[in-house]
Design a protein around this motif. Structure first.
Motif, PDB file in Angstrom:
ATOM      1  N   ALA A 332       0.815  -1.206   0.000  1.00  0.00           N
ATOM      2  CA  ALA A 332       0.000   0.000   0.000  1.00  0.00           C
ATOM      3  C   ALA A 332       0.853   1.263   0.000  1.00  0.00           C
ATOM      4  CB  ALA A 332      -0.931   0.003   1.215  1.00  0.00           C
ATOM      5  N   ALA A 333       2.053   1.160   0.565  1.00  0.00           N
ATOM      6  CA  ALA A 333       2.956   2.307   0.612  1.00  0.00           C
ATOM      7  C   ALA A 333       4.391   1.800   0.523  1.00  0.00           C
ATOM      8  CB  ALA A 333       2.758   3.105   1.893  1.00  0.00           C
ATOM      9  N   ALA A 334       5.214   2.482  -0.251  1.00  0.00           N
ATOM     10  CA  ALA A 334       6.629   2.148  -0.323  1.00  0.00           C
ATOM     11  C   ALA A 334       7.374   2.915   0.758  1.00  0.00           C
ATOM     12  CB  ALA A 334       7.173   2.501  -1.701  1.00  0.00           C
ATOM     13  N   MET A 335       8.484   2.361   1.202  1.00  0.00           N
ATOM     14  CA  MET A 335       9.289   3.006   2.238  1.00  0.00           C
ATOM     15  C   MET A 335      10.609   3.458   1.633  1.00  0.00           C
ATOM     16  SD  MET A 335       8.460   0.315   5.308  1.00  0.00           S
ATOM     17  CE  MET A 335       8.833  -1.056   4.203  1.00  0.00           C
ATOM     18  N   ARG A 336      10.929   4.712   1.833  1.00  0.00           N
ATOM     19  CA  ARG A 336      12.153   5.277   1.294  1.00  0.00           C
ATOM     20  C   ARG A 336      12.787   6.235   2.300  1.00  0.00           C
ATOM     21  NH1 ARG A 336      11.187   1.753  -1.641  1.00  0.00           N
ATOM     22  NH2 ARG A 336      11.023   1.728  -3.929  1.00  0.00           N
ATOM     23  N   GLY A 358       2.923   7.138  -0.266  1.00  0.00           N
ATOM     24  CA  GLY A 358       1.547   6.652  -0.394  1.00  0.00           C
ATOM     25  C   GLY A 358       1.127   6.563  -1.844  1.00  0.00           C
ATOM     26  N   ILE A 359       1.723   5.619  -2.583  1.00  0.00           N
ATOM     27  CA  ILE A 359       1.538   5.570  -4.034  1.00  0.00           C
ATOM     28  C   ILE A 359       0.240   4.882  -4.455  1.00  0.00           C
ATOM     29  CG2 ILE A 359       3.981   5.730  -4.587  1.00  0.00           C
ATOM     30  CD1 ILE A 359       4.024   2.679  -4.850  1.00  0.00           C
ATOM     31  N   ALA A 440      -0.140  -6.554   9.227  1.00  0.00           N
ATOM     32  CA  ALA A 440       1.254  -6.738   9.611  1.00  0.00           C
ATOM     33  C   ALA A 440       1.770  -8.094   9.111  1.00  0.00           C
ATOM     34  CB  ALA A 440       1.399  -6.650  11.132  1.00  0.00           C
ATOM     35  N   PRO A 441       2.852  -8.118   8.337  1.00  0.00           N
ATOM     36  CA  PRO A 441       3.651  -6.967   7.931  1.00  0.00           C
ATOM     37  C   PRO A 441       3.118  -6.255   6.689  1.00  0.00           C
ATOM     38  CG  PRO A 441       4.684  -8.962   7.141  1.00  0.00           C
ATOM     39  CD  PRO A 441       3.485  -9.402   7.945  1.00  0.00           C
ATOM     40  N   THR A 442       2.327  -6.954   5.868  1.00  0.00           N
ATOM     41  CA  THR A 442       1.747  -6.337   4.683  1.00  0.00           C
ATOM     42  C   THR A 442       0.255  -6.641   4.654  1.00  0.00           C
ATOM     43  OG1 THR A 442       2.299  -8.316   3.396  1.00  0.00           O
ATOM     44  CG2 THR A 442       3.861  -6.488   3.314  1.00  0.00           C
TER      45      THR A 442
END
Length: 465
Positions: A332-336, A358-359, A440-442
């Motif tokens: 749902a969201a990438a982490m950078r 939040g792509i 959690a986790p996805t």
């Protein structure tokens, strides 16, 4: 989209902080109602394309909406974003030097080049019948007439079996639970940091982690036993990785082999398994769609001489899979992290700051998808193509880290689900079940989600007759 087009000025203040609870902050909000995707959508509507959230007493900036999608996929985004901070602790757990998802720049590009063909749909060329038989064999194990089947765990076994056969040459079904426990704990604790580090010392996790290492070591042993015995067309992802290791141990050193070789199972266990489980729920929840899917798959499998071109003859099933990816994206969201100082939508972001991207917020926006809460498999038909609008559809990520196995996953999901709906007559159990999402986790269906096998629809020469 340039920085100047997204802002009129740069504010010295911080982006708005979303209200939350003491200590846990917004953790519970991100875990409810479908996970961080819907939560970030609500925040985007209230605060715009940048805001802050707190997760377990740590504050993160969130870049969201079509603005974030465009930025992440641009040359500017490639230069200004990196991912190593979120994955470094996983690398450390394996004592690895490099990991595909953690690297940027030249190293990342070289690793992708090594693995690109092994993760592509090309691996199914000439092996269509093998794929179907492997799928039938897996269905025979778990999907018995009259039984109630736990869908998520069954899909994890199916996906692991398929990936093992075609990517690595192994079908490690006795390791599925170990892989699941290992990746769940690592993602929760070391990557998304939603759980405390004490879980790394739990005997259950330590046993599972050891078993995954055992699997990787056996894969290395198998490679050397079979080295030189395969024709080029028989080689798989493991051969590509091991051959590159032998040619260039600086790029793939021995310390990285366990993590790299077991990576395909980790990649598919949550992503493909959760997406297909979501799909099964959505199709069975909509009888009109279920009927159309059955008609399509019956027509396709009536042809004894099939190849992957048959995917074009499954528009309803393909549309249902895309709706599953839109409504319930696994990522749902990438982490950078910020690679350098930069400005976004009027706010300054400092090098090293941790960010959520939040792509998938556009997936829920009526500007792109009329009645976004509606399951509409015709959104993707020629003439509508709602997903083709700029920045509207990002289930596989954006930018240089876009899912390497995307093309394979798409074929794998369509063929697997076509076979499932062709072979079996299914019903939600209970029939009025409403899907519950764990995050959690996805994000994905709860493990208690079950389907009843009412009967066999079509018999075949092998598999579950």
């Amino acid at each position: 989209m340039t920085d100047s087009s997204m802002r009129l000025y740069v504010s010295n203040s911080e982006p708005p902080l979303v209200k939350g609870l003491p200590i846990v902050g917004n953790t519970l909000q991100m875990a409810k109602n479908g996970g961080p995707g819907p939560f970030f959508y609500k925040c985007y509507r209230e605060h715009g394309p940048i805001f802050r959230v707190k997760v377990l007493n740590k504050t993160y900036k969130v870049l969201a909406g079509p603005e974030a999608v465009e930025f992440m996929g641009s040359k500017e985004g490639k230069k200004k974003l990196r991912s190593k901070e979120f994955w470094q602790q996983m690398k450390d757990a394996y004592q690895a030097k490099y990991q595909l998802t953690a690297e940027s720049g030249e190293i990342h590009a070289r690793l992708r080049a090594v693995m690109r063909e092994g993760y592509s749909r090309k691996i199914l060329i000439g092996k269509f019948d093998q794929f179907l038989q492997a799928t039938d064999d897996m269905l025979k194990l778990d999907w018995q007439v009259g039984h109630s089947v736990p869908v998520v765990s069954s899909m994890q076994r199916l996906v692991t079996g398929q990936l093992g056969l075609f990517l690595t040459g192994r079908v490690p079904l006795n390791y599925v639970e170990d892989i699941r426990i290992t990746i769940k704990t690592i993602l929760n604790v070391l990557v998304t940091r939603q759980r405390p580090r004490i879980l790394l010392y739990a005997p259950r996790y330590r046993r599972a982690f050891k078993r995954v290492h055992e699997l990787g070591e056996s894969m290395i042993k198998d490679y050397y036993v079979n080295k030189g015995k395969k024709a080029n067309q028989e080689k798989n992802l493991i051969d590509d990785i091991m051959e590159e290791h032998e040619r260039n141990s600086d790029l793939i050193p021995e310390s990285d082999l366990i993590l790299t070789l077991t990576g395909p199972y980790v990649a598919g266990l949550d992503t493909v398994a959760n997406t297909t489980a979501n799909l099964i729920y959505l199709v069975l929840k909509h009888p009109d769609v279920y009927q159309k899917v059955q008609q399509e798959v019956d027509a396709v499998f009536a042809n004894p001489n099939l190849d992957t071109s048959c995917l074009k003859e499954l528009p309803t099933l393909s549309g249902a899979i895309m709706e599953s990816l839109r409504m319930y994206p696994v990522t749902a969201a990438a982490m950078r992290a910020a690679n350098i100082d930069f400005n976004f939508a009027g706010y300054e972001i400092k090098e090293g700051e941790l960010l959520y991207m939040g792509i998938t917020v556009p997936h829920l926006m009526e500007e792109f998808y009329p009645e976004p809460e509606k399951f509409d498999v015709e959104r993707y038909n020629k003439g509508r193509g709602e997903h083709l609008q700029a920045n509207a559809f990002s289930p596989y990520g954006r930018g240089p880290h876009t899912c390497l196995g995307r093309s394979l996953a798409e074929v794998q999901m369509v063929l697997s689900m076509a076979r499932l709906f062709y072979r079996l007559d299914l019903q939600l159990d209970p029939f009025d079940y409403a899907l519950k999402i764990k995050v959690a986790p996805t994000p994905g269906p709860e493990r208690g989600f079950k389907v009843k096998v009412k009967g066999i629809r079509n018999k075949i020469k092998y598999g579950i007759n």
